[in-house]
Each structure stands twice: as structure tokens, then as C-alpha cells.
Scaffold this motif. Structure first.
Motif, PDB file in Angstrom:
ATOM      1  N   SER A 251       0.207   5.423   1.149  1.00 34.51           N
ATOM      2  CA  SER A 251      -0.750   6.296   1.818  1.00 34.51           C
ATOM      3  C   SER A 251      -0.156   7.682   2.011  1.00 34.51           C
ATOM      4  O   SER A 251       1.068   7.835   2.154  1.00 34.51           O
TER       5      SER A 251
ATOM      6  N   SER B 101       0.833  -1.198   0.000  1.00 30.83           N
ATOM      7  CA  SER B 101       0.000   0.000   0.000  1.00 30.83           C
ATOM      8  C   SER B 101       0.867   1.247   0.000  1.00 30.83           C
ATOM      9  O   SER B 101       2.042   1.219   0.393  1.00 30.83           O
TER      10      SER B 101
ATOM     11  N   TYR C 247      -3.738   3.773  -1.281  1.00 29.99           N
ATOM     12  CA  TYR C 247      -3.768   2.886  -2.449  1.00 29.99           C
ATOM     13  C   TYR C 247      -3.201   1.536  -2.015  1.00 29.99           C
ATOM     14  O   TYR C 247      -2.095   1.459  -1.487  1.00 29.99           O
ATOM     15  N   SER C 248      -3.973   0.476  -2.199  1.00 27.65           N
ATOM     16  CA  SER C 248      -3.527  -0.851  -1.770  1.00 27.65           C
ATOM     17  C   SER C 248      -3.645  -1.831  -2.922  1.00 27.65           C
ATOM     18  O   SER C 248      -4.558  -1.737  -3.753  1.00 27.65           O
TER      19      SER C 248
ATOM     20  N   SER D 173     -14.338   4.633  -1.552  1.00 21.93           N
ATOM     21  CA  SER D 173     -13.322   3.709  -2.060  1.00 21.93           C
ATOM     22  C   SER D 173     -13.748   3.197  -3.425  1.00 21.93           C
ATOM     23  O   SER D 173     -14.939   3.015  -3.690  1.00 21.93           O
TER      24      SER D 173
ATOM     25  N   TRP E 134      -9.267   0.251  -8.955  1.00 15.33           N
ATOM     26  CA  TRP E 134      -8.486   0.795 -10.069  1.00 15.33           C
ATOM     27  C   TRP E 134      -7.476  -0.272 -10.497  1.00 15.33           C
ATOM     28  O   TRP E 134      -6.571  -0.618  -9.753  1.00 15.33           O
TER      29      TRP E 134
ATOM     30  N   ASN F 131      -7.005  -3.047  -8.137  1.00 14.95           N
ATOM     31  CA  ASN F 131      -6.509  -2.627  -6.832  1.00 14.95           C
ATOM     32  C   ASN F 131      -7.503  -1.638  -6.229  1.00 14.95           C
ATOM     33  O   ASN F 131      -8.523  -1.315  -6.842  1.00 14.95           O
ATOM     34  N   LYS F 132      -7.229  -1.142  -5.045  1.00 11.89           N
ATOM     35  CA  LYS F 132      -8.214  -0.324  -4.342  1.00 11.89           C
ATOM     36  C   LYS F 132      -7.610   1.011  -3.927  1.00 11.89           C
ATOM     37  O   LYS F 132      -6.470   1.087  -3.461  1.00 11.89           O
ATOM     38  N   ILE F 133      -8.397   2.044  -4.087  1.00 12.52           N
ATOM     39  CA  ILE F 133      -8.043   3.380  -3.617  1.00 12.52           C
ATOM     40  C   ILE F 133      -9.136   3.852  -2.674  1.00 12.52           C
ATOM     41  O   ILE F 133     -10.328   3.736  -2.996  1.00 12.52           O
TER      42      ILE F 133
END
Length: 664
Positions: free
Chosen positions: A156, A154, A661-662, A617, A620, A623-625
């Protein structure tokens, strides 16, 4: 008017939508005193403010308060008892601060991004590797061996408007069938914050770096070998409530553990861990104006320890046995530099190289008497030894205690029993406990420790007896598909209660000090705590939360004890639907009418503040934002609470934004 508004808000959130449409058929749930927050989903992503501090997160427990001396590293209290009467561990490891002014609590060495959960235990409800009276906290970091195979990580970042705090973090991990590794980094940099009405609070800045890493190897399906490292460094930390700031606060924490997890049998889990940590703390007054005399005040604390913990189950018994030990070395110095360069420097040990050895055994048995009834019995036996290893420091203390021995040995005992009865959706629990604790290093061996809250120098007393506490607790809970509520109460009668007493025959060392207090024991003190927690889910995507807590503390002369919370309250409404979340929250205290005037405390007025937040959330590239924003103290209230050292005001209006962002 604002008190009426706040109380109405709490009552409204408590009773609104209290009618349930249908009877619930869920099985009874044991609502015990241990509060576990956060599992599976990364803890920081569950919070309204994902890059909040660990201290803010812990304040979610009604058992917790924080004594604040600035914007950084607040001192946690449990049941209105400070760190002398509590035990705080990281992954079960004992760690002791190196600052005589408590500017480096254990909680400051963990970041929200690498925290998996925190177990807050009231009184003797749980044992975390040592004797405690008020309770314990175990901060558990993320367990990456449970992640799915492959890479994960991630990025951040965050910004807060009030003190221009800049936050940046990153994490990277890898897991496969035989190996896992993870590293987490967090950096925070903040300027002075502003209280309400745009009043700048000087010397409230800080800069912090935190690195947390762990790696493990699966010997086979039942055996795991794991090592971990924490490196935390804070520099240029301002403490507006104190006469000095911090040049450096540094922690190095390492451990090696072996874990055995059998498929079946009596033993369900067996973990053995060895660890070492070293803490360095250097106070600094060079940036303060008009310092009467410049002082250097460094401190060091080294701890070696281990524990071996076995969990198991046999018939109707679920048991735990924990053998633990630590060895701590605590040294603190003070060097004074006279303005006249022809005069000699003045040097003394404020902690005279105190060595503490502890060996303990904790046993716990949860007995299932019936499907609805559980009896929990626990005991803790410990050997505690203090030795003053520095001859110069020993001779200094012998000025006041000519007959004192270099070594003091003590045996510490605790015993508790808790009974829990489930009756459908209702739960009733009560318990009794007895506990002892040894004096802290400052209480036993401190030498001219200046307390800027009551303006006295403090001197330790190696002849103090063990504090002894008798505790009674009671709880009542209700739970169904939408509503979870619980009322708890606890009462502590503490014999040989350790507190500072004025000695008019001794002159103070600190310029401007009112006098000297010697740590001594009064006959007894009593502390009563009660709290009410409620969470209600309604209209599918909405929930309300309410928390009310009240405490009262008295000494044997019916004087109020210091830092006892007045009635405090919290209420909030949240909306969560798929990728969107939002909420508005109110929190405050009533006026502190029962304040400890005898112990140098002044009255704290009431306050009420409002916070609002929202988050979204989205995916993308698989993945996840997650983006979160909000405003704290919306109406820019100027206020200080009962637990703010020297009534330094808290932060005014503060807007924040957090981005994470992970990937996996």
C-alpha cells in the motif's frame, strides 16, 4: 446561513426516502451499546480513505471525540471523559502512556492496516480489564488464523497534499492447517500542515514506523497457541499546541496466549494471555525559538499483565468470567538547564516511580428471559495499590503531604444491569450502573505538571478518594431491511469528581505559569450525553448516514466542565456498486455556548466542512488493486473545535490518494 444549511442537510438525510414499500420480516436484532466496526474484509479497505488514521476511524462512533494537540496521536475521549476515566486496551492488554502531557495515547500504537475491529463501550456496557466510569475501547488486531491456507499479503502507498504526507505499507502472511504467521509494516512521514487560507502550522510534522507481527500453532482443533509483537516508533513529532515537541515515542508490546475452543459443552471459549509492554517517551524543546530555559523531560512506563477469560452458555444464560491483573511502573523526569552555565542543573521527578498493582474479577451474565427480552447483569471487583518507590520523589511530595504513606490501597467496585426488549422492528433498552475508579498517576502523584491549556502547574494528591459514578442510560432503536436508526441517552452523576483547584499559597515552577493547581475532589459533577444515528439504503446502490450528538457537563456550582462537546452533526450520501464507490460528507459543530470559562476554556465558534471521495477496485492476475482518492475540507475552511488544545486550527483543504495491492 451556514448553520441553516448544515441543519437542513442533516434533516434531509434523516427524513428523505423514509417511506418503506413493504413490511420487513427480519427477526429482531439486539441493538446494544457496544459498537463493533469491521469484520472479515480488511478494515482499511472498508474505509473511504483506506490509509486513514485509527483516530479518524474511531471518530465514526458517536460516543467518541478526540482532544487534538497536533496532527499526530490524538487523545480519545468517551462520553466526553478523558483517559483518566476510561480504559483503552489492545487485544485486551493494558498499556499506559509514558508522557505526563498525554502525547502518547494507546491508540497511537495500532495502525489501520492491522486493525480488525474496535469495540467502543459506553459506561459500564462492557468491561475491558479494569475499572472505568466513562467507557472502554478494545482495539482488536487481525486474526489471521481464520484466513484460507496459503500465502497472502498486500502493498500500500498513499500521499496527502496538505502536509505532504507519504505513506508506505506492506504485509505478508502464511496459513496452513497447523500454523499461521503474519507481519504488517506501515511508515508515515509528514511535514507541517496548513490550516485554511494556506496558513502553515509550525511544529506539526511527524515521522512514524509501525511493525505488527503474530504467529500461532494449532495444537489440535480445539487448542491454539499464539504470540504477537508490536513495535511502534515515532520521531520528530511536532505539537503546535504545546511548548515542547517529541524527540522519541517508542512502544514495544509482546504477548503469549493460549486459547481453548471446545466443540460443545458449557464453555464455548477460554483464552489465557500473558503480556509485557514498555513505553519510552522523550519530549524536546531544542527546535523551539526563544525557549526561556531548556528542559529534558523523558518518561518510561512498563506493564506486566495477564488475563484469563471464559465464555460459556448454559440454558438461558450466556456468561463471561474475566480474571485479570497488571503491574505498572511509571517514571517521568525533568531536568532544567539554566542559560548561565555556572548555575547548577535543576532536577525533579514529575512521576516519582509509581508502582501500580491491580487484580480484578469481572463477571457478566446475559439472561434470555424470552425470545424478545434480555437482561444483562455484570459486576467488577478490583484491588488497586499504588506505591511510590523512589525516596527522592516521595520526599518531594511530602513537602505538601507530610503524613502521606508510600503505599495506598483501594478496593474498586462496579455493578450494572441492562434490560433490552425487542418488539418486531423496535428495540427499547434501559440500564442502571454504579462504578468507581482510582486517581491516575498524575492525579495522585504528579509533581509540577504544566498544563499549557490553562497555564497552571499541577500537583497530585495521594489522599484523593475514589471517584464514584451512578449512571443511567436509555436507548430506542428501529431496524428493517433498509433503515437502521437508534437514539441513546446517558446520564452520569460523579461523586468526588477529581479536578484541579487553584492554591494561591504555592508558587509555580514553570516560567510564565499563572499559578499552581492541586488535584482535589469537588462534591459532584454531572454529564449528560445523547445521540442519534441513522443509516438508510435506497435505490439499490445508495445509502445515507446521519449522526447528531449533544452533551452537557456541569460541576456542583453549575459551572460548565471543560472539553464538553456542543451539538455536533454528520451527514453523508454514499454510492456503492460492485467495484465502484463514491460519497460526499458534511460535518460540523454548533457554537460552544456552554464553555468552561472557570476552568480556563475559551469559546469555540461553529464550523461546517465538506469532504468528497471516490474509489475503484479491479482484479489483476487474480489479485486485487484498490485506488481511492478524495478531497477533505473542500472549501479550505479555517476552523478550530472545542477539543483542539489552545484552539490550534485544523487542517485546511487536503487531497489524498491511496493505492492498495493485495494477493492471496
Amino acid at each position: 446561513m451556514k448553520n441553516i444549511t448544515a441543519i437542513l442537510l442533516v434533516i434531509f438525510s434523516t427524513v428523505c426516502w423514509a417511506q418503506e414499500k413493504k413490511n420487513d420480516t427480519l427477526a429482531a436484532v439486539n441493538l446494544n451499546e457496544i459498537i463493533v466496526i469491521g469484520k472479515k474484509t480488511p478494515l482499511n479497505l472498508k474505509q473511504p480513505k483506506s490509509l486513514t488514521s485509527v483516530e479518524d476511524y474511531l471518530m465514526g462512533s458517536s460516543k467518541m471525540n478526540m482532544i487534538k494537540r497536533g496532527a499526530y496521536a490524538w487523545e480519545p475521549t468517551i462520553n466526553n471523559m478523558s483517559t483518566e476515566r476510561t480504559v483503552i486496551t489492545i487485544d485486551g492488554m493494558r498499556i499506559f502512556g509514558a508522557c505526563t502531557d498525554k502525547m502518547d495515547p494507546v491508540t497511537s500504537y495500532v495502525e489501520i492496516s492491522n486493525l480488525s475491529e474496535a469495540t467502543v463501550a459506553s459506561g459500564q456496557q462492557a468491561s475491558c480489564h479494569g475499572a472505568t466510569i466513562g467507557g472502554s475501547i478494545d482495539l482488536k488486531r487481525n486474526q489471521y488464523k481464520h484466513r484460507k491456507n496459503g500465502w497472502n499479503g498486500s502493498l500500500s502507498s498513499g500521499y496527502e497534499s496538505n502536509n505532504q504526507q507519504k505513506i508506505i505499507g506492506a504485509a505478508l502472511g502464511y496459513t496452513d492447517s497447523t500454523f499461521f504467521a503474519h507481519v504488517d509494516f506501515m511508515h508515515r512521514d509528514a511535514e507541517n500542515y496548513k490550516a485554511g487560507n494556506e496558513k502553515e502550522i509550525n511544529f506539526s510534522q511527524f515521522t512514524k514506523y509501525n511493525i505488527s507481527a503474530n504467529a500461532g500453532y494449532f495444537i489440535d482443533k480445539k487448542n491454539v497457541l499464539e504470540t504477537s509483537i508490536i513495535y511502534d516508533k515515532a520521531v520528530n513529532v511536532g505539537y503546535p499546541a504545546l511548548p515542547m515537541d517529541v524527540l522519541l515515542a517508542e512502544a514495544k508490546i509482546i504477548s503469549l496466549s493460549y486459547k481453548y475452543i471446545p466443540d460443545s459443552g458449557v464453555i464455548s471459549d477460554w483464552e489465557t494471555k500473558g503480556y509485557f509492554n514498555t513505553i519510552t517517551h522523550k519530549m524536546d524543546d531544542t527546535k523551539r525559538p526563544a525557549v526561556p530555559i531548556h528542559m529534558d523531560m523523558p518518561g518510561w512506563s512498563d506493564t506486566y499483565g495477564f488475563y484469563s477469560k471464559i465464555k460459556g452458555k448454559h440454558e438461558n444464560h450466556e456468561f463471561l468470567a474475566d480474571l485479570n491483573s497488571f503491574y505498572n511502573k511509571a517514571v517521568a523526569e525533568m531536568t532544567m538547564y539554566p542559560a548561565d552555565l555556572t548555575e547548577n542543573l535543576m532536577f525533579m521527578y514529575t512521576w516519582p516511580d509509581v508502582r501500580t498493582l491491580y487484580n480484578g474479577l469481572s463477571l457478566e451474565d446475559n439472561i434470555t428471559i424470552s425470545p424478545e427480552t434480555i437482561l444483562r447483569i455484570s459486576t467488577n471487583l478490583g484491588f488497586h495499590s499504588n506505591t511510590v518507590a523512589n525516596d527522592f520523589g516521595l520526599q518531594s511530595l511530602r513537602i505538601f503531604y507530610p503524613e502521606m504513606n508510600a503505599t495506598q490501597n483501594r478496593f474498586l467496585k462496579s455493578l450494572s444491569g441492562n434490560y433490552t426488549k425487542n418488539a418486531g422492528k423496535l428495540e427499547l433498552g434501559f440500564g442502571l450502573a454504579y462504578a468507581e475508579r482510582a486517581p491516575s498517576v498524575s492525579e495522585g502523584y504528579g509533581f509540577y505538571l504544566y498544563n499549557s491549556n490553562d497555564f497552571y502547574d499541577y500537583i497530585g494528591n495521594p489522599n484523593l478518594k475514589n471517584e464514584k459514578a451512578v449512571e443511567g442510560n436509555l436507548s430506542f432503536g428501529f431496524k428493517n431491511s433498509r433503515l437502521t436508526s437508534k437514539v441513546t441517552a446517558s446520564y452520569f452523576h460523579i461523586s468526588n469528581y477529581i479536578i484541579g483547584k487553584i492554591d494561591p499559597k504555592i508558587l509555580p515552577m514553570t516560567i510564565g505559569a499563572s499559578g499552581v493547581k492541586i488535584y482535589d475532589a469537588i462534591n459532584y459533577a454531572s454529564i449528560f450525553n445523547t445521540d442519534f444515528n441513522l443509516e438508510y439504503f435506497f435505490l439499490q446502490n445508495w445509502n445515507i448516514k446521519t449522526q447528531i450528538a449533544y452533551s452537557l457537563g456541569k460541576d456542583d456550582q453549575e459551572n460548565d466542565l471543560p472539553f464538553i462537546s456542543p451539538l455536533r452533526y454528520y451527514a453523508g450520501i454514499e454510492f456503492k456498486k460492485e467495484k465502484i464507490n463514491a460519497g460526499i460528507f458534511a460535518s460540523g459543530n454548533l457554537a460552544q455556548n456552554n464553555f468552561a470559562k472557570v476552568y480556563g476554556q475559551i469559546k469555540a465558534p461553529d464550523y461546517l466542512i465538506f469532504n468528497i471521495n471516490a474509489g475503484y477496485s479491479f482484479n489483476w492476475n487474480q489479485n486485487k488493486i484498490k485506488a481511492q482518492t478524495g478531497i477533505e475540507n473542500i472549501f479550505d475552511k479555517y476552523y478550530a473545535t472545542f477539543s483542539d488544545w489552545n484552539k490550534i486550527p485544523r487542517m485546511g483543504r487536503n487531497a489524498f490518494i491511496n493505492l492498495t495491492y493485495s494477493f492471496h
